[in-house]
Scaffold this motif. Structure first.
Motif, PDB file in Angstrom:
ATOM      1  N   MET A   1       0.854  -1.192   0.000  1.00  0.00           N
ATOM      2  CA  MET A   1       0.000   0.000   0.000  1.00  0.00           C
ATOM      3  C   MET A   1       0.892   1.245   0.000  1.00  0.00           C
ATOM      4  N   LEU A   2       0.595   2.157  -0.897  1.00  0.00           N
ATOM      5  CA  LEU A   2       1.428   3.351  -1.047  1.00  0.00           C
ATOM      6  C   LEU A   2       1.172   4.365   0.058  1.00  0.00           C
ATOM      7  N   GLU A   6       3.920   8.907  -1.987  1.00  0.00           N
ATOM      8  CA  GLU A   6       4.194   8.009  -3.115  1.00  0.00           C
ATOM      9  C   GLU A   6       3.048   8.036  -4.121  1.00  0.00           C
ATOM     10  N   ALA A   7       1.812   8.052  -3.619  1.00  0.00           N
ATOM     11  CA  ALA A   7       0.654   8.123  -4.515  1.00  0.00           C
ATOM     12  C   ALA A   7       0.656   9.431  -5.300  1.00  0.00           C
ATOM     13  N   GLU A   8       0.932  10.541  -4.606  1.00  0.00           N
ATOM     14  CA  GLU A   8       0.985  11.836  -5.273  1.00  0.00           C
ATOM     15  C   GLU A   8       2.048  11.843  -6.368  1.00  0.00           C
ATOM     16  N   LYS A   9       3.229  11.348  -6.052  1.00  0.00           N
ATOM     17  CA  LYS A   9       4.330  11.334  -7.020  1.00  0.00           C
ATOM     18  C   LYS A   9       3.982  10.508  -8.250  1.00  0.00           C
ATOM     19  N   LEU A  10       3.347   9.366  -8.030  1.00  0.00           N
ATOM     20  CA  LEU A  10       2.978   8.507  -9.156  1.00  0.00           C
ATOM     21  C   LEU A  10       1.915   9.163 -10.026  1.00  0.00           C
ATOM     22  N   ILE A  11       0.931   9.792  -9.398  1.00  0.00           N
ATOM     23  CA  ILE A  11      -0.112  10.489 -10.162  1.00  0.00           C
ATOM     24  C   ILE A  11       0.488  11.620 -10.982  1.00  0.00           C
ATOM     25  N   PHE A  12       1.347  12.413 -10.358  1.00  0.00           N
ATOM     26  CA  PHE A  12       1.931  13.564 -11.044  1.00  0.00           C
ATOM     27  C   PHE A  12       2.897  13.161 -12.156  1.00  0.00           C
ATOM     28  N   SER A  13       3.343  11.917 -12.144  1.00  0.00           N
ATOM     29  CA  SER A  13       4.238  11.460 -13.214  1.00  0.00           C
ATOM     30  C   SER A  13       3.486  11.119 -14.492  1.00  0.00           C
ATOM     31  N   GLU A 258      -9.203  -3.886 -15.300  1.00  0.00           N
ATOM     32  CA  GLU A 258      -8.207  -4.821 -15.826  1.00  0.00           C
ATOM     33  C   GLU A 258      -8.707  -5.491 -17.103  1.00  0.00           C
ATOM     34  N   ALA A 259      -9.980  -5.900 -17.099  1.00  0.00           N
ATOM     35  CA  ALA A 259     -10.553  -6.570 -18.266  1.00  0.00           C
ATOM     36  C   ALA A 259     -10.602  -5.651 -19.480  1.00  0.00           C
ATOM     37  N   CYS A 260     -10.687  -4.344 -19.252  1.00  0.00           N
ATOM     38  CA  CYS A 260     -10.782  -3.380 -20.348  1.00  0.00           C
ATOM     39  C   CYS A 260      -9.421  -2.799 -20.742  1.00  0.00           C
ATOM     40  N   GLY A 261      -8.348  -3.369 -20.216  1.00  0.00           N
ATOM     41  CA  GLY A 261      -7.008  -2.952 -20.633  1.00  0.00           C
ATOM     42  C   GLY A 261      -6.495  -1.696 -19.967  1.00  0.00           C
ATOM     43  N   ILE A 262      -7.111  -1.287 -18.852  1.00  0.00           N
ATOM     44  CA  ILE A 262      -6.617  -0.125 -18.120  1.00  0.00           C
ATOM     45  C   ILE A 262      -5.531  -0.584 -17.145  1.00  0.00           C
ATOM     46  N   THR A 263      -4.399   0.054 -17.185  1.00  0.00           N
ATOM     47  CA  THR A 263      -3.248  -0.351 -16.374  1.00  0.00           C
ATOM     48  C   THR A 263      -3.348   0.240 -14.971  1.00  0.00           C
ATOM     49  N   LYS A 264      -3.379  -0.652 -13.990  1.00  0.00           N
ATOM     50  CA  LYS A 264      -3.416  -0.183 -12.602  1.00  0.00           C
ATOM     51  C   LYS A 264      -2.050   0.379 -12.216  1.00  0.00           C
ATOM     52  N   GLN A 265      -2.045   1.599 -11.689  1.00  0.00           N
ATOM     53  CA  GLN A 265      -0.834   2.198 -11.148  1.00  0.00           C
ATOM     54  C   GLN A 265      -0.760   1.979  -9.635  1.00  0.00           C
ATOM     55  N   PHE A 266      -1.897   2.045  -8.976  1.00  0.00           N
ATOM     56  CA  PHE A 266      -1.965   1.656  -7.569  1.00  0.00           C
ATOM     57  C   PHE A 266      -3.421   1.480  -7.159  1.00  0.00           C
ATOM     58  N   ALA A 270      -2.272   4.570   2.096  1.00  0.00           N
ATOM     59  CA  ALA A 270      -2.245   4.497   3.561  1.00  0.00           C
ATOM     60  C   ALA A 270      -2.722   5.810   4.166  1.00  0.00           C
ATOM     61  N   GLN A 271      -4.027   6.024   4.108  1.00  0.00           N
ATOM     62  CA  GLN A 271      -4.624   7.269   4.595  1.00  0.00           C
ATOM     63  C   GLN A 271      -6.017   6.994   5.107  1.00  0.00           C
ATOM     64  N   ARG A 272      -6.531   7.937   5.881  1.00  0.00           N
ATOM     65  CA  ARG A 272      -7.924   7.905   6.316  1.00  0.00           C
ATOM     66  C   ARG A 272      -8.437   9.335   6.341  1.00  0.00           C
ATOM     67  N   PRO A 273      -9.568   9.590   5.677  1.00  0.00           N
ATOM     68  CA  PRO A 273     -10.355   8.666   4.856  1.00  0.00           C
ATOM     69  C   PRO A 273      -9.755   8.505   3.459  1.00  0.00           C
ATOM     70  N   GLY A 274     -10.364   7.634   2.660  1.00  0.00           N
ATOM     71  CA  GLY A 274      -9.979   7.497   1.256  1.00  0.00           C
ATOM     72  C   GLY A 274      -9.009   6.383   0.946  1.00  0.00           C
ATOM     73  N   LYS A 275      -8.868   5.426   1.831  1.00  0.00           N
ATOM     74  CA  LYS A 275      -7.902   4.341   1.640  1.00  0.00           C
ATOM     75  C   LYS A 275      -8.112   3.544   0.342  1.00  0.00           C
ATOM     76  N   PRO A 276      -9.338   3.242  -0.104  1.00  0.00           N
ATOM     77  CA  PRO A 276      -9.504   2.388  -1.301  1.00  0.00           C
ATOM     78  C   PRO A 276      -9.209   3.061  -2.653  1.00  0.00           C
ATOM     79  N   PHE A 277      -8.735   4.298  -2.659  1.00  0.00           N
ATOM     80  CA  PHE A 277      -8.468   5.060  -3.886  1.00  0.00           C
ATOM     81  C   PHE A 277      -7.689   4.212  -4.916  1.00  0.00           C
ATOM     82  N   TRP A 278      -8.175   4.218  -6.167  1.00  0.00           N
ATOM     83  CA  TRP A 278      -7.575   3.447  -7.277  1.00  0.00           C
ATOM     84  C   TRP A 278      -7.183   4.424  -8.389  1.00  0.00           C
ATOM     85  N   PHE A 279      -6.016   4.215  -8.966  1.00  0.00           N
ATOM     86  CA  PHE A 279      -5.547   5.083 -10.054  1.00  0.00           C
ATOM     87  C   PHE A 279      -4.932   4.240 -11.151  1.00  0.00           C
TER      88      PHE A 279
END
Length: 394
Positions: A1-2, A6-13, A258-266, A270-279
């Motif tokens: 879990m990021l 780390e999540a911010e850096k990955l999104i901004f990249s 995943e089935a539609c070919g979208i690449t999971k980045q994360f 590790a936050q509250r609230p909003g832990k299940p966030f997917w990008f």
């Protein structure tokens, strides 16, 4: 879990390529410039009269002297020449030839015939003249690329002749809510239902960037989700989902992506609230899949999506901090985002007062606060008087 950073850096990249479009000046407010705006000529473009009054040769006149006045130089007229001791001049007019100083009417005493005037107050040679190029030179940058266009920028654009303005093109954005318990805002919900709020909330936030997002609602049905997603990735650059990414048996979205070919980045932060966030990413754009609880969804937008759009448009969001005005205890090893009300103390410091309230489903508590305060995961006790970063949303 990021971690949050780390999540911010990955999104901004992951940035989308910027495109440019031309819009009429009247439609440019709220948009972001795609080019520097240069002065097309000196500002002002001539020696400009700054006060209503008379113009004279300053070194040849003195207080108490009676002067002959001939002619008048009005704003918008071609430049005239001095024919007597003085010439009347109006604010905004070009300074006539042969003069260098303007005496305002308030410092004059006129003879009855209006042809003679006496200077009754001391003056400085060269006063009340706004000199050619004294504000800006031709070719000087007046507005920088990526500046947000407000009414002030409109005035500058108009004065340099930009009837059409080059701006950063708006990405096509879709806001998609999911969940069988959600009904349209105009409906009367059954006991087991609630009205959709996340979609309108996120669409409203996107208007800050001038984006008019298209809104959709999809049922918790894997086949329906897959079919809809295949069309959405063809027509939009940014997909903003809310709901369907947690651990429930009907949270199909991660598998559908995943089935539609979208690449999971994360998936999960590790936050509250909003832990299940997917990008994730797809060839044409990005997917932000936010948790369904309203406060979680809003927090993830404010903390990650809003700054991503700022980066896309080349805008700079200020990094802001505030002083916590009471102790907070929080034991889980997660970054905590606390809703706070902002105010200024007597010493001028920005104070943050936690507003409390219910859990991440209590969307009404967002209205009682002004910002989220980010409390780091390496502490359990957050002392009154300590300083932490805030993310204002009002």
């Amino acid at each position: 879990m990021l971690s949050v950073n780390e999540a911010e850096k990955l999104i901004f990249s992951h940035l989308l390529p910027q495109h440019v479009e031309e819009v009429p000046l009247k439609n440019a407010v709220g948009r972001y410039l795609a080019q520097d705006i240069l002065a097309d000529r000196p500002f002002p473009p001539f020696d400009r009269v700054a006060m209503d009054g008379i113009a004279i040769k300053g070194k040849e006149s003195s207080v108490g002297e009676l002067l002959q006045v001939s002619g008048i130089q009005a704003a918008g007229e071609p430049q005239k020449s001095l024919l007597a001791d003085a010439i009347e001049v109006m604010t905004g007019a070009v300074l006539p030839l042969g003069v260098d100083t303007v005496i305002p009417y308030e410092h004059l005493e006129w003879e009855k015939d209006g042809a003679m005037v006496r200077i009754i107050k001391s003056f400085k040679q060269g006063q009340n003249v706004h000199h050619n190029g004294s504000d800006h030179q031709q070719g000087e940058v007046l507005l920088k690329k990526h500046a947000k266009i407000t009414s002030a920028e409109v005035a500058v654009l108009a004065t340099v002749g930009k009837a059409q303005v080059s701006v950063v093109a708006l990405p096509k954005v879709a806001v998609i809510s999911t969940g069988d318990e959600l009904v349209p805002v105009s409906d009367l919900p059954e006991v087991h239902q609630i009205r959709r709020s996340n979609g309108p909330m996120l669409a409203a936030r996107l208007e800050f960037w001038g984006i008019q997002a298209d809104e959709y609602h999809l049922k918790d049905d894997r086949e329906i989700l897959e079919k809809a997603l295949k069309g959405l990735v063809l027509n939009y650059q940014v997909l903003l989902f809310t709901g369907g990414v947690s651990m429930g048996k009907f949270d199909y979205l991660p598998g559908v992506f995943e089935a539609c070919g979208i690449t999971k980045q994360f998936h999960k932060v590790a936050q509250r609230p909003g832990k299940p966030f997917w990008f994730g990413t797809f060839p044409k754009g990005l997917v932000f899949a936010l948790p369904g609880n309203p406060v979680s969804s809003f927090l993830c937008y404010i903390r990650y999506v809003h700054p991503w759009f700022a980066q896309y448009f080349g805008s700079e969001l200020p990094v802001q901090y505030a002083v916590l005005d009471q102790d907070i205890n929080f034991k889980p090893n997660l970054t905590r985002f606390c809703e706070v009300k902002l105010s200024f103390g007597q010493d001028g410091r920005l104070l943050a007062s936690p507003t409390g309230g219910g859990g991440s489903g209590d969307l009404a508590k967002l209205c009682r606060a002004d910002a989220f305060m980010e409390l780091p995961s390496n502490l359990e006790i957050f002392k009154k008087g300590t300083i932490f970063r805030i993310f204002p949303y009002k």
